[in-house]
Design an enzyme around this catalytic site. Structure first.
Site, PDB file in Angstrom:
ATOM      1  CE  LYS A 183      -1.792   2.541   3.254  1.00 39.98           C
ATOM      2  NZ  LYS A 183      -1.669   3.876   2.611  1.00 39.98           N
ATOM      3  CD  GLU A 257      13.833   0.125   8.142  1.00 40.50           C
ATOM      4  OE1 GLU A 257      14.376   1.070   8.740  1.00 40.50           O
ATOM      5  OE2 GLU A 257      14.438  -0.899   7.804  1.00 40.50           O
ATOM      6  CB  CYS A 291      13.105   8.286   8.237  1.00 34.50           C
ATOM      7  SG  CYS A 291      13.992   7.409   6.947  1.00 34.50           S
ATOM      8  CD  GLU A 388      10.481  11.840  11.932  1.00 30.87           C
ATOM      9  OE1 GLU A 388       9.373  11.340  12.204  1.00 30.87           O
ATOM     10  OE2 GLU A 388      11.320  11.274  11.207  1.00 30.87           O
TER      11      GLU A 388
HETATM   12  P1  NAD Z   1       2.392   7.542   8.638  1.00 34.63           P
HETATM   13  O1  NAD Z   1       2.819   6.586   9.690  1.00 34.63           O
HETATM   14  O2  NAD Z   1       1.323   8.481   8.937  1.00 34.63           O
HETATM   15  O3  NAD Z   1       1.938   6.748   7.345  1.00 34.63           O
HETATM   16  C1  NAD Z   1       2.759   5.768   6.739  1.00 34.63           C
HETATM   17  C2  NAD Z   1       1.874   4.793   6.004  1.00 34.63           C
HETATM   18  O4  NAD Z   1       1.077   4.093   6.954  1.00 34.63           O
HETATM   19  C3  NAD Z   1       0.898   5.438   5.027  1.00 34.63           C
HETATM   20  O5  NAD Z   1       0.805   4.616   3.888  1.00 34.63           O
HETATM   21  C4  NAD Z   1      -0.415   5.435   5.813  1.00 34.63           C
HETATM   22  O6  NAD Z   1      -1.557   5.402   4.992  1.00 34.63           O
HETATM   23  C5  NAD Z   1      -0.292   4.145   6.590  1.00 34.63           C
HETATM   24  N1  NAD Z   1      -1.073   4.091   7.830  1.00 34.63           N
HETATM   25  C6  NAD Z   1      -1.502   5.131   8.598  1.00 34.63           C
HETATM   26  N2  NAD Z   1      -2.174   4.659   9.665  1.00 34.63           N
HETATM   27  C7  NAD Z   1      -2.162   3.302   9.581  1.00 34.63           C
HETATM   28  C8  NAD Z   1      -2.657   2.247  10.387  1.00 34.63           C
HETATM   29  N3  NAD Z   1      -3.327   2.495  11.521  1.00 34.63           N
HETATM   30  N4  NAD Z   1      -2.447   0.968  10.014  1.00 34.63           N
HETATM   31  C9  NAD Z   1      -1.752   0.688   8.897  1.00 34.63           C
HETATM   32  N5  NAD Z   1      -1.261   1.642   8.068  1.00 34.63           N
HETATM   33  C10 NAD Z   1      -1.452   2.947   8.410  1.00 34.63           C
HETATM   34  O7  NAD Z   1       3.740   8.258   8.210  1.00 34.63           O
HETATM   35  P2  NAD Z   1       3.926   9.334   7.066  1.00 34.63           P
HETATM   36  O8  NAD Z   1       3.520  10.641   7.619  1.00 34.63           O
HETATM   37  O9  NAD Z   1       3.348   8.872   5.783  1.00 34.63           O
HETATM   38  O10 NAD Z   1       5.499   9.258   6.864  1.00 34.63           O
HETATM   39  C11 NAD Z   1       6.373   9.966   7.620  1.00 34.63           C
HETATM   40  C12 NAD Z   1       7.047   9.092   8.641  1.00 34.63           C
HETATM   41  O11 NAD Z   1       7.707   7.986   8.027  1.00 34.63           O
HETATM   42  C13 NAD Z   1       8.110   9.833   9.376  1.00 34.63           C
HETATM   43  O12 NAD Z   1       7.970   9.623  10.750  1.00 34.63           O
HETATM   44  C14 NAD Z   1       9.404   9.213   8.865  1.00 34.63           C
HETATM   45  O13 NAD Z   1      10.465   9.304   9.747  1.00 34.63           O
HETATM   46  C15 NAD Z   1       8.993   7.833   8.584  1.00 34.63           C
HETATM   47  N6  NAD Z   1       9.897   7.201   7.611  1.00 34.63           N
HETATM   48  C16 NAD Z   1      10.774   6.258   8.056  1.00 34.63           C
HETATM   49  C17 NAD Z   1      11.665   5.666   7.183  1.00 34.63           C
HETATM   50  C18 NAD Z   1      12.636   4.632   7.662  1.00 34.63           C
HETATM   51  O14 NAD Z   1      13.182   3.919   6.841  1.00 34.63           O
HETATM   52  N7  NAD Z   1      12.867   4.510   8.944  1.00 34.63           N
HETATM   53  C19 NAD Z   1      11.665   6.019   5.844  1.00 34.63           C
HETATM   54  C20 NAD Z   1      10.760   6.990   5.416  1.00 34.63           C
HETATM   55  C21 NAD Z   1       9.867   7.564   6.328  1.00 34.63           C
END
Ligand code: NAD
Length: 477
Positions: A183, A257, A291, A388
């Site tokens: 997704k 991650e 991230c 963050e």
């Molecule tokens: P988010 O957690 O809001 O969303 C990430 C994904 O999860 C999206 O596809 C979203 O639709 C889905 N999602 C949201 N709620 C969910 C649930 N309850 N169950 C299952 N899926 C759900 O994060 P974001 O705002 O899209 O991304 C930013 C974050 O991602 C930052 O905190 C960043 O640090 C992190 N990030 C980490 C890495 C890494 O490799 N560690 C890489 C990129 C981004």
């Protein structure tokens, strides 16, 4: 610093992205309309709609998981060298369509074309090439003589590197013989759907990869689905914690991650101009939507003023604007919601007593924009030093001794990455051994390579992606 000369605009044409008015979901080898609500994905640089995307429903998740399950045994049963051929084919097809993918990514995400063209798309192709190489050598990867796939992998990814995160997830899963239900994030589905198109064109057997655009509910349905054997999630720590609770006691394997608050540590003996470049790249690359962004600059007290002045000079030369212009350094913030979060946190920095500075920088009238921002006089207890921000905001703190630098760098719930800038090799090793971070860069920052494992400590998650280590997350043992 006054600009020495102006650059003529050098925009890529949006037509290269070959945008379609509608995009469907990809299940069992075919595209179809999703049964969820159709949403418009917008260009964050203009707020104009780009295309309508059919979101998946819970019933679509059932279908995708069933298709992935049915494809699982035949796919796992193929010789590794045959799976490798598919991965090579996908890598080549990404390269062939690199320009289209780069423009599409910049349109949907807001990142500068320079980055999508030079980092996101080539690194995505490199991941497929790299894992193609492992597919027939799994018995030599250090996980036993005959490692088995886990089965059906549910994969949920964020919006900051939409194509690259899809590649990080799909390539190792396929190389190890797993099938996938992926997704993409709700604000950036277009390159993942185009990757599905590429995968279909490469004749991957139906059901091996399924792509379901949608929001949190679709992600949750994948996570909770009893037919899924493994969850791989990249996103925020808050959602990662919820997912960990959901899969507890389900027997599903999990890799997370999550977020970060990296320290980029500059010693007084560092090559300062090089360090300034690294700090700028560390926090302003991809508008700070990274991230592992170096969002906390720890600079040795004796060079603080000189270093901050050099940083200001360099920031004054950054160009913010049209993401499709090849001269642009800083593009748009991905969404109104993310912009509101960055503003709120930056305001809290002022309220908590730090000094805020941005270069002179005209923001476009339409779209979501935030100027590169530096906070000095930041106390370690404040929100901008701890939370963050995921935006182009740097918090500057100081230290006197290497021990103090370690203490401050590790004083965070996160542990994804860190940077060290010094001439002394022995100091680099001394520091790297003590930093609680999954990746430590020395005299560079934000370098990604498929051969190198990436992942976190503490609230930045667990499991590694990339390299030989990245295979482990998809192998049963
Ligand atoms: P988010 O957690 O809001 O969303 C990430 C994904 O999860 C999206 O596809 C979203 O639709 C889905 N999602 C949201 N709620 C969910 C649930 N309850 N169950 C299952 N899926 C759900 O994060 P974001 O705002 O899209 O991304 C930013 C974050 O991602 C930052 O905190 C960043 O640090 C992190 N990030 C980490 C890495 C890494 O490799 N560690 C890489 C990129 C981004």
């Amino acid at each position: 610093m006054s600009k020495l000369f102006e650059y003529a605009p050098a925009p890529e044409s949006p037509s290269i992205a070959r945008l379609k008015p509608h995009y469907g979901i990809f299940v069992d080898g075919t595209f179809r309309a999703g049964r969820g609500e159709a949403v418009k994905t917008v260009n964050p640089a203009t707020e104009e709609p780009l295309a309508e995307v059919a979101e998946a429903s819970a019933a679509d998740v059932d279908d995708a998981v069933a298709a992935a399950r049915a494809a699982s045994e035949p796919w796992a049963g193929l010789p590794g060298s045959v799976r490798a051929k598919y991965l090579f084919r996908i890598a080549r097809a990404i390269q062939e369509r690199a320009r289209e993918l780069a423009v599409l990514e910049s349109l949907d995400n807001g990142k500068p074309i320079r980055e999508s063209r030079d980092v996101d798309v080539p690194t995505a192709a490199a991941h497929f090439f790299y894992y193609a190489g492992w597919a027939d050598k799994l018995g030599y990867a250090g996980f036993g003589p005959n490692p088995r796939p886990i089965g059906v992998a549910g994969q949920v990814i964020p919006w900051n590197f939409p194509l690259l995160m899809a590649a990080w997830k799909i390539a190792p899963a396929l190389a190890t013989g797993n099938t996938v239900v992926l997704k993409p994030a709700e604000t950036t589905p277009l390159t993942a759907i185009t990757l599905a198109e590429i995968i279909a064109e490469c004749d991957l057997p139906p059901g091996v990869v399924n792509v379901l655009p949608g929001g949190p509910a679709v992600g949750q349905a994948i996570v909770d689905h009893p037919g899924v054997d493994k969850i791989a999630f990249t996103g925020s720590t808050a959602v990662g914690k919820m997912i960990q609770k959901s899969v507890a006691a389900s027997g599903k394997r999990l890799s997370l991650e999550l977020g970060g608050k990296a320290a980029n540590i500059v010693f007084d003996d560092a090559a300062l101009d090089q360090a300034v470049e690294g700090i700028v790249n560390g926090i302003f690359f991809n508008q700070g939507h990274v991230c592992c962004a170096g969002s906390r600059l720890l600079v040795q007290e004796s060079i603080h003023d000189e270093f901050v002045a050099a940083l200001h000079d360099r920031l004054a030369t950054l160009r913010l604007g049209d993401p499709l212009d090849k001269n642009t350094d800083i593009g748009a913030i991905n969404s109104a919601a993310q912009l509101a979060r960055i503003r709120e946190l930056a305001d809290s920095g002022v309220a908590e007593g730090a000094d805020r500075w941005s270069p002179e920088c005209a923001l476009p009238e339409r779209g979501f924009w935030f100027p590169p921002t530096v906070f000095t006089g930041v106390s370690p207890a404040t929100r901008i030093a701890r939370e963050e921000i995921f935006g182009p905001v740097l918090s500057v703190l100081t230290f006197r001794t290497p021990g103090e630098a370690i203490e401050k760098a590790n004083n965070t719930p996160y542990g994804l990455s860190a940077g060290i800038w010094t001439e002394k090799g022995s100091r680099i090793l001394w520091m790297a051994n003590r930093l609680r971070a999954g990746v430590v860069w020395a005299n560079t920052f934000n370098r990604f390579d498929p051969t190198s494992p990436f992942g976190g400590y503490k609230e930045s998650g667990f499991g590694r992606e990339g390299g030989r280590h990245g295979l482990e997350a998809y192998l049963a043992h």
